[in-house]
Scaffold this active site. Structure first.
Site, PDB file in Angstrom:
ATOM      1  N   GLY A   1       8.532  30.837 -15.911  1.00 50.13           N
ATOM      2  CA  GLY A   1       8.649  30.881 -14.454  1.00 50.13           C
ATOM      3  C   GLY A   1       7.394  31.373 -13.753  1.00 50.13           C
ATOM      4  O   GLY A   1       7.404  31.624 -12.561  1.00 50.13           O
ATOM      5  N   ALA A   2       6.298  31.523 -14.506  1.00 47.57           N
ATOM      6  CA  ALA A   2       5.055  32.010 -13.894  1.00 47.57           C
ATOM      7  C   ALA A   2       4.094  30.861 -13.621  1.00 47.57           C
ATOM      8  O   ALA A   2       2.990  31.063 -13.144  1.00 47.57           O
ATOM      9  CB  ALA A   2       4.395  33.037 -14.810  1.00 47.57           C
TER      10      ALA A   2
ATOM     11  N   ASP B   1      -0.265  19.507 -17.950  1.00 50.90           N
ATOM     12  CA  ASP B   1       0.217  20.650 -18.724  1.00 50.90           C
ATOM     13  C   ASP B   1       0.339  20.318 -20.209  1.00 50.90           C
ATOM     14  O   ASP B   1      -0.061  21.095 -21.075  1.00 50.90           O
ATOM     15  CB  ASP B   1       1.577  21.117 -18.186  1.00 50.90           C
ATOM     16  CG  ASP B   1       1.501  21.482 -16.713  1.00 50.90           C
ATOM     17  OD1 ASP B   1       0.380  21.581 -16.188  1.00 50.90           O
ATOM     18  OD2 ASP B   1       2.563  21.667 -16.098  1.00 50.90           O
TER      19      ASP B   1
ATOM     20  N   GLU C   1      10.278  15.439 -20.425  1.00 51.53           N
ATOM     21  CA  GLU C   1      10.553  16.352 -19.311  1.00 51.53           C
ATOM     22  C   GLU C   1      10.991  15.576 -18.064  1.00 51.53           C
ATOM     23  O   GLU C   1      11.929  15.966 -17.370  1.00 51.53           O
ATOM     24  CB  GLU C   1       9.338  17.230 -19.003  1.00 51.53           C
ATOM     25  CG  GLU C   1       9.640  18.254 -17.925  1.00 51.53           C
ATOM     26  CD  GLU C   1       8.750  19.492 -17.963  1.00 51.53           C
ATOM     27  OE1 GLU C   1       8.736  20.219 -16.966  1.00 51.53           O
ATOM     28  OE2 GLU C   1       8.082  19.739 -18.983  1.00 51.53           O
TER      29      GLU C   1
ATOM     30  N   ASP D   1      -3.561  16.036  -9.545  1.00 54.48           N
ATOM     31  CA  ASP D   1      -3.127  15.240 -10.704  1.00 54.48           C
ATOM     32  C   ASP D   1      -2.333  13.995 -10.298  1.00 54.48           C
ATOM     33  O   ASP D   1      -2.604  12.899 -10.776  1.00 54.48           O
ATOM     34  CB  ASP D   1      -2.360  16.089 -11.734  1.00 54.48           C
ATOM     35  CG  ASP D   1      -1.131  16.792 -11.180  1.00 54.48           C
ATOM     36  OD1 ASP D   1      -0.927  16.792  -9.947  1.00 54.48           O
ATOM     37  OD2 ASP D   1      -0.372  17.353 -11.995  1.00 54.48           O
TER      38      ASP D   1
END
EC number: 2.7.1.6
Length: 382
Positions: free
Chosen positions: A124-125, A174, A162, A37
């Site tokens: 957190g995965a 995402d 973010e 990306d």
């Protein structure tokens, strides 16, 4: 009780009147196209049926009230008329504040809002719980105030929040897949143009995500090192990004590059080619070819990009031994732990789950977490 029922009921209890809208935005898994990306390349994610859900209503003043059902009903309040700054204690609140602030910076006009948020995207995965929250909040304001924003703009706004407000560097994949995902499809995304192409998923195929539960420690520092190595490679070829280098150009001069940089560049170039081919293989229902491409991707991440760990390699081997050429499996995400993704005929899922349960913990001392997902619709009312 569904997340929709839960947030609606909490909303009525907390605020004393019913919510007018309920919005969802999904998490995601990337099927192939890793670390491509930020090299302006291609990725092939799908949205999954784990999501952030927000019950909400417009207010007739300039106040925003947000309750986090998953954080003991913590409440954040702020005004749209005062400068929006970071919350000192609630990290979750900064995703909300950041999205609202960046929508304001983009000259959108909107009033106050009440929200209750809950989600089941595992945190957190590496399944993008934060992106799904950002896209959900952006969609809430877009729907309540009829803002002239499309999914890509909501996604870009979330990424900006973010990067700049929360302070975490991320690509656009995402947020884009959370905003634009399509049921029963993956999405081929061109990370330079942000162009997308929906790719239908073969019938009867499950998307299985297995979390290695290996605690990632290196991911931040090593991620930055990989980015720098890729930028060094692009400079060597005098191109803006590795997207612009062909494998033939690379092979002709690979010996002149620093050996480690050469390995990193080779991963990006071959991974981009694999990702574009994988979209065609999926569309044709060719799971055998898709499996080969996923295996090549994993080997490239392991040997050339060097971002896997023994626990992840073990998980991949256990799954591959069960599915053979009937599906595909690889590490997914930034690396150094996290999850693997597998595309598996539905009838083989129990055998895979059993093999992993019997072997992974015995070999690594860590218990995995197993998710069976469906490619799902992007953000909207639910």
């Amino acid at each position: 009780m569904s997340l929709k029922e839960k947030t609606q009921s909490l909303f009525a209890n907390a605020f004393g009147y019913p919510a007018t809208h309920t919005i969802q935005a999904p998490g995601r898994v990337n099927l192939i196209g890793e670390h491509t990306d930020y090299n302006d390349g291609f990725v092939l994610p799908c949205a999954i049926d784990y999501q952030t859900v927000i019950s909400c209503a417009p207010r007739d003043d300039r106040k925003v009230r947000v309750m986090a059902a998953d954080y003991e009903n913590q409440l954040d309040e702020f005004s749209l008329d005062a400068p929006i700054i970071a919350h000192e204690n609630y990290q979750w609140a900064n995703y909300v504040r950041g999205v609202v602030k960046h929508l304001q910076l983009r000259n959108n006009s909107f009033g106050g809002v009440d929200m209750v948020i809950s989600g089941n995207v595992p945190q957190g995965a590496g399944l993008s719980s934060s992106a799904s929250l950002e896209v959900a909040v952006g969609t809430v304001l877009q729907q309540l105030y009829h803002l002239p924003l499309d999914g890509a703009q909501i996604a870009l706004n979330g990424q900006e929040a973010e990067n700049q407000f929360v302070g975490c560097n991320c690509g656009i994949m995402d947020q884009l897949i959370s905003a634009l995902g399509k049921k029963d499809h993956a999405l081929l995304i061109d990370c330079r143009s942000l162009g997308t192409k929906a790719v239908s998923m073969p019938k009867g195929v499950a998307v299985v995500i297995i979390n290695s539960n290996f605690k990632r420690t290196l991911v931040g520092s090593e991620y930055n090192t990989r980015r720098e190595q890729c930028e060094t490679g692009a400079r060597f070829f005098q191109q803006p990004a590795l997207r612009d280098v062909t494998i033939e150009e690379f092979n002709a001069v690979a010996h002149e590059l620093d050996p480690i940089v050469a390995k990193r560049v080779r991963h990006i170039l071959t991974e981009n080619a694999r990702t574009v081919e994988a979209a065609s293989a999926l569309e044709q229902g060719d799971l055998k070819r898709m499996g080969e491409l996923m295996a090549e991707s994993h080997a490239s991440m392991r040997d050339d990009f060097e971002i896997t760990v023994p626990q992840i390699d073990t998980l991949v081997e256990i799954v591959k031994a069960v599915i053979g050429d009937k599906g595909g499996v690889r590490m997914t995400g930034g690396g150094f732990g996290g999850c693997i993704v597998a595309l598996i005929p539905e009838e083989l899922v129990p055998a895979v789950q059993q093999a992993v349960a019997e072997q992974y913990e015995a070999k690594t001392g860590i218990k995995e977490t197993f998710y069976v997902c469906k490619p799902s619709q992007g953000a909207g009312q639910c």
